[in-house]
Design an enzyme around this catalytic site. Structure first.
Site, mmCIF file in Angstrom:
data_model
loop_
_atom_site.group_PDB
_atom_site.id
_atom_site.type_symbol
_atom_site.label_atom_id
_atom_site.label_comp_id
_atom_site.label_asym_id
_atom_site.label_seq_id
_atom_site.Cartn_x
_atom_site.Cartn_y
_atom_site.Cartn_z
ATOM 1 N N GLY A 13 -28.053 -30.801 33.307
ATOM 2 C CA GLY A 13 -29.346 -30.165 33.039
ATOM 3 C C GLY A 13 -30.514 -31.133 33.197
ATOM 4 C CB THR A 99 -34.561 -25.852 20.640
ATOM 5 O OG1 THR A 99 -34.753 -25.561 22.037
ATOM 6 C CG2 THR A 99 -35.037 -27.258 20.339
ATOM 7 C CG ASN A 123 -39.986 -33.395 20.472
ATOM 8 O OD1 ASN A 123 -39.886 -34.528 20.916
ATOM 9 N ND2 ASN A 123 -40.640 -32.436 21.082
ATOM 10 C CG HIS A 157 -42.176 -26.213 26.344
ATOM 11 N ND1 HIS A 157 -42.752 -25.877 25.142
ATOM 12 C CD2 HIS A 157 -41.560 -27.403 26.158
ATOM 13 C CE1 HIS A 157 -42.492 -26.840 24.253
ATOM 14 N NE2 HIS A 157 -41.762 -27.771 24.844
ATOM 15 C CE LYS A 161 -38.761 -24.558 24.588
ATOM 16 N NZ LYS A 161 -37.413 -25.114 24.384
ATOM 17 C CB THR A 168 -41.265 -29.148 19.030
ATOM 18 O OG1 THR A 168 -40.153 -29.764 19.677
ATOM 19 C CG2 THR A 168 -42.223 -30.199 18.527
HETATM 20 N N1 LIG Z 1 -34.738 -32.211 20.921
HETATM 21 C C1 LIG Z 1 -35.431 -32.593 22.001
HETATM 22 O O1 LIG Z 1 -36.084 -33.658 22.026
HETATM 23 C C2 LIG Z 1 -35.421 -31.745 23.220
HETATM 24 C C3 LIG Z 1 -34.670 -30.620 23.258
HETATM 25 N N2 LIG Z 1 -34.559 -29.904 24.402
HETATM 26 C C4 LIG Z 1 -33.649 -28.780 24.371
HETATM 27 O O2 LIG Z 1 -32.479 -29.164 25.076
HETATM 28 C C5 LIG Z 1 -31.880 -28.012 25.659
HETATM 29 C C6 LIG Z 1 -31.622 -28.265 27.126
HETATM 30 O O3 LIG Z 1 -32.845 -28.361 27.828
HETATM 31 P P1 LIG Z 1 -32.864 -28.562 29.416
HETATM 32 O O4 LIG Z 1 -32.123 -29.792 29.784
HETATM 33 O O5 LIG Z 1 -34.274 -28.408 29.845
HETATM 34 O O6 LIG Z 1 -32.027 -27.273 29.869
HETATM 35 P P2 LIG Z 1 -31.173 -27.059 31.219
HETATM 36 O O7 LIG Z 1 -30.994 -25.583 31.338
HETATM 37 O O8 LIG Z 1 -31.796 -27.806 32.347
HETATM 38 O O9 LIG Z 1 -29.767 -27.757 30.900
HETATM 39 C C7 LIG Z 1 -28.772 -27.211 30.077
HETATM 40 C C8 LIG Z 1 -27.437 -27.659 30.634
HETATM 41 O O10 LIG Z 1 -26.410 -27.308 29.694
HETATM 42 C C9 LIG Z 1 -25.313 -26.882 30.457
HETATM 43 N N3 LIG Z 1 -24.317 -26.144 29.667
HETATM 44 C C10 LIG Z 1 -24.070 -24.811 29.587
HETATM 45 N N4 LIG Z 1 -23.003 -24.574 28.795
HETATM 46 C C11 LIG Z 1 -22.560 -25.783 28.366
HETATM 47 C C12 LIG Z 1 -21.448 -26.208 27.564
HETATM 48 N N5 LIG Z 1 -20.587 -25.339 27.012
HETATM 49 N N6 LIG Z 1 -21.297 -27.531 27.324
HETATM 50 C C13 LIG Z 1 -22.150 -28.432 27.858
HETATM 51 N N7 LIG Z 1 -23.188 -28.084 28.672
HETATM 52 C C14 LIG Z 1 -23.387 -26.784 28.911
HETATM 53 C C15 LIG Z 1 -25.953 -26.058 31.580
HETATM 54 O O11 LIG Z 1 -25.044 -25.819 32.652
HETATM 55 C C16 LIG Z 1 -27.095 -26.978 31.964
HETATM 56 O O12 LIG Z 1 -26.697 -27.932 32.918
HETATM 57 C C17 LIG Z 1 -32.832 -26.855 25.358
HETATM 58 O O13 LIG Z 1 -32.380 -26.188 24.208
HETATM 59 C C18 LIG Z 1 -34.147 -27.543 25.066
HETATM 60 O O14 LIG Z 1 -35.001 -26.793 24.259
HETATM 61 C C19 LIG Z 1 -35.207 -30.255 25.544
HETATM 62 C C20 LIG Z 1 -35.995 -31.361 25.564
HETATM 63 C C21 LIG Z 1 -36.201 -32.185 24.391
HETATM 64 O O1 LIG Z 2 -37.072 -27.042 26.509
HETATM 65 C C1 LIG Z 2 -37.791 -28.067 26.537
HETATM 66 O O2 LIG Z 2 -38.186 -28.568 27.591
HETATM 67 C C2 LIG Z 2 -38.155 -28.688 25.266
HETATM 68 N N1 LIG Z 2 -37.627 -28.214 24.178
HETATM 69 C C3 LIG Z 2 -37.767 -28.725 22.866
HETATM 70 C C4 LIG Z 2 -38.280 -27.668 21.912
HETATM 71 O O3 LIG Z 2 -37.926 -26.479 22.053
HETATM 72 O O4 LIG Z 2 -39.016 -28.012 20.997
HETATM 73 C C5 LIG Z 2 -38.493 -30.032 22.804
HETATM 74 C C6 LIG Z 2 -39.514 -30.274 23.878
HETATM 75 O O5 LIG Z 2 -40.699 -29.674 23.520
HETATM 76 C C7 LIG Z 2 -39.045 -29.865 25.262
#
Ligand SMILES: NC(=O)C1=CN([C@@H]2O[C@H](COP(=O)(O)OP(=O)(O)OC[C@H]3O[C@@H](n4cnc5c(N)ncnc54)[C@H](O)[C@@H]3O)[C@@H](O)[C@H]2O)C=CC1
Ligand SMILES: O=C(O)C1=N[C@H](C(=O)O)C[C@H](O)C1
Length: 265
Positions: A13, A99, A123, A157, A161, A168
């Site tokens: 991802g 999230t 976040n 975003h 998303k 956050t």
């Molecule tokens: N806490 C933080 O700082 C942040 C949190 N996020 C969150 O992280 C999550 C992912 O965001 P992105 O990378 O943008 O999404 P994305 O859609 O690009 O990536 C998600 C990945 O998870 C994979 N996936 C699906 N089922 C799975 C499984 N059973 N096991 C492992 N992987 C699996 C998908 O195939 C995909 O490659 C979202 O919920 C987002 O809101 C994103 C950025 C920062």
């Molecule tokens: O999906 C994202 O990209 C992000 N998700 C997180 C959230 O839902 O708060 C953190 C960040 O803002 C990016």
């Protein structure tokens, strides 16, 4: 000392790729597993190549293996479930960043925290977590402001998303409500909702092109306004925080830890 062996969940991802780049680029850290969904088109491909940072010698798989010191999960709600279940079974420390989770999925993370060390945060960025502290302080100071303070949280975003509002944004609202006591959380407004009650926090989710992530918390007073804004320009801000969290949880006692613990805020 031997390298810390990290498993990345959501490896193919947007975030997983940046986390893999960080893990491969750090001294004292090894990529032990790169896990993606069972239907991922990237299964069996080299994780480093998919991340665009050169061959890592680790294929993307749909299962975890042995010898993992910590999991970093940026995936989907089912991916988080798989990571949390593995963490529970093997007492492997977990950095949970996904999230849009259900109560049951959050309960699974709580279960993991009984067995091992867990950081669960919407976040992982330094700037965002600092801004959360500032928002909490502002809320405490404005709790009894003359005429009251109206709080609105706006997030922006990228168009891909899937959850809204962002985890956050919801966390900003929770922190503010802990200080000011609002019990009504409103998602957008439409029609004729009438005069705005004080006991309310409004959330507004914008989805725009390739915006990485922006959050704005506005405190509207009678006569003046305060705004706190934090903008992430690159996903590396989250990936760097997640890798710091993995170092923090590895080998630590079971329990929930926060990004404030990790970042020393
Ligand atoms: N806490 C933080 O700082 C942040 C949190 N996020 C969150 O992280 C999550 C992912 O965001 P992105 O990378 O943008 O999404 P994305 O859609 O690009 O990536 C998600 C990945 O998870 C994979 N996936 C699906 N089922 C799975 C499984 N059973 N096991 C492992 N992987 C699996 C998908 O195939 C995909 O490659 C979202 O919920 C987002 O809101 C994103 C950025 C920062
Ligand atoms: O999906 C994202 O990209 C992000 N998700 C997180 C959230 O839902 O708060 C953190 C960040 O803002 C990016």
């Amino acid at each position: 000392m031997s390298d810390l062996r990290i498993a990345v969940s959501g490896a193919a991802g947007r975030m997983g790729r940046r986390v893999i780049a960080q893990v491969l680029g750090q001294e004292g850290m090894t990529l032990a597993a790169a896990v993606d969904g069972p239907n991922s088109e990237f299964l069996d491909q080299d994780a480093g190549t998919v991340a665009g940072v050169g061959e890592a010698g680790i294929p993307i798989t749909s299962e975890y293996g042995d010898g993992i010191d910590a999991i970093i999960d940026f995936s989907t709600p089912p991916g988080l479930e798989q990571a949390a279940n593995f963490s529970i079974e093997r007492a492997v420390p977990l950095v949970a960043a996904t999230t849009g989770l259900t109560e049951l999925q959050i309960a699974l993370i709580d279960e993991a925290a009984k067995k091992t060390a867990v950081v669960f945060a919407p976040n992982m960025s330094l700037a965002v977590n600092l801004c959360m502290k500032l928002a909490s302080d502002a809320a405490a100071a404005l709790k009894d402001a003359p005429g009251g303070a109206d709080v609105e949280v706006v997030e922006r975003h990228h168009r891909y998303k899937e959850d809204a509002p962002s985890g956050t944004a919801l966390h900003f609202g929770k922190l503010v409500a802990e200080q000011m006591g609002q019990s009504n959380h409103v998602h957008g407004r439409d029609g004729r909702p009438g005069a705005r009650p004080h006991d309310e926090i409004g959330y507004h989710a914008l989805r725009l092109g390739d915006t990485v992530g922006e959050h704005n918390v506005t405190f509207g007073l009678l006569g003046e306004t305060i705004e706190l804004t934090v903008r992430s320009h690159t996903r590396d801000s989250y990936a760097i925080g997640a890798v710091a969290a993995a170092k923090f949880v590895a080998g630590r006692s079971p329990g929930h830890y926060t990004m404030n613990d990790v970042l020393g805020l």
